[in-house]
Design a protein around this motif. Structure first.
Motif: not given
Length: 301
Positions: A173-186, A204-219
């Protein structure tokens, strides 16, 4: 622009023409009863992340003249009519889109012949997905999208306290964050309607830039292993990315579980006298299910 007093209609619209029906058999849901008319139509639509839109097209059947506007800018105009079966396709610059509500407006004029005003409209959006050489990325769907038949596999993500668990999904759905898996490319995935994720998802979807405060984990990829790493405090998580948020996590990196963990050795060459630890650094009497550290090497049981 206040269009609250405008009529709401179901497309396509049309009227009985000189041949006793809609032009060349074209079907319509709303009937007009006046012969020569000029009409304006407005259709709002929501785009969560315009940067992820790689293709935007508008398809129209019209009788007679018509013009298309996206967010107030005219993108196409044509006199005359189509035959009711062959769609006229207009490529629209995706850079005209803005985050949140956008407006598609159309002008159509019936000015010649015995037919009435006939008009149908369809808009198609394709979302851009970019995957790095790690083979994974996070993606925030700008609109409902369907990955059926795609080379990209979308995955919901949850955290069990030790590993990040991934579950395959198909529609996002729109506005939903997922992990995607594929070969390198667009890649480009098509829009759909009424998308349902169909799995528990803690991203959690970053719909705008988010400033990390130490609780966020990124891929991230560490030591040939992909998972989620703690984002540096005051760093920026870019709009269009997904992240996990832990308030009680103690480690700097949490890998994917099971078949989605990479860079993990087999168990045949293990030294039976080597000390065994779990990934939290606790010594074990024997190997446990999942990732173990044996002789300084990661081993999956």
């Amino acid at each position: 622009f206040d269009d609250s007093n405008w009529d709401e209609l179901m497309m396509p619209i049309g009227g009985m023409g000189y041949d006793g029906g809609a032009r060349n058999g074209a079907k319509f849901n709303t009937i007009w009863f006046n012969e020569y008319n000029t009409y304006w139509f407005r259709r709002p639509f929501t785009i969560e992340n315009p940067a992820a839109i790689t293709k935007l097209t508008v398809k129209a059947l019209h009788d007679d003249d018509y013009a298309i506007f996206v967010n107030g800018k005219k993108v196409f105009a044509r006199p005359g009519w189509t035959d009711g079966t062959n769609w006229e396709v207009t490529e629209v610059d995706p850079s005209l889109l803005v985050p949140g509500q956008n407006v598609l407006a159309v002008y159509v004029e019936q000015n010649w012949g015995g037919a009435y005003c006939d008009f149908s409209l369809e808009a198609n959006v394709g979302a851009k997905v970019t995957v790095s050489d790690a083979g994974y990325a996070t993606f925030v769907a700008p609109v409902d999208v369907d990955f059926t038949g795609s080379e990209v596999t979308p995955k919901a993500a949850t955290f069990d306290g030790t590993y990040v668990q991934l579950a395959d999904v198909t529609t996002v759905p729109a506005g939903t964050a997922v992990v995607v898996k594929a070969a390198e490319g667009t890649y480009t995935v098509p829009a759909t309607t009424d998308a349902v994720l169909g799995a528990t998802n803690e991203l959690i979807a970053a719909t705008a830039d988010v400033t990390a405060d130490g609780t966020q984990y990124i891929l991230a990829k560490q030591d040939d292993e992909v998972g989620f790493a703690k984002a540096t405090t005051n760093s920026t998580i870019a709009a269009g990315k997904g992240y996990l948020q832990f308030t009680t996590a103690v480690k700097a990196f949490y890998p994917f579980a099971g078949n989605d963990a990479t860079g993990i050795s087999g168990i045949e060459a293990i030294n039976g006298d080597a000390p065994i630890y779990n990934i939290a650094g606790q010594r074990l009497g024997k190997m446990q299910k999942g990732i173990n550290i044996v002789g300084g090497k990661k081993v999956l049981k």
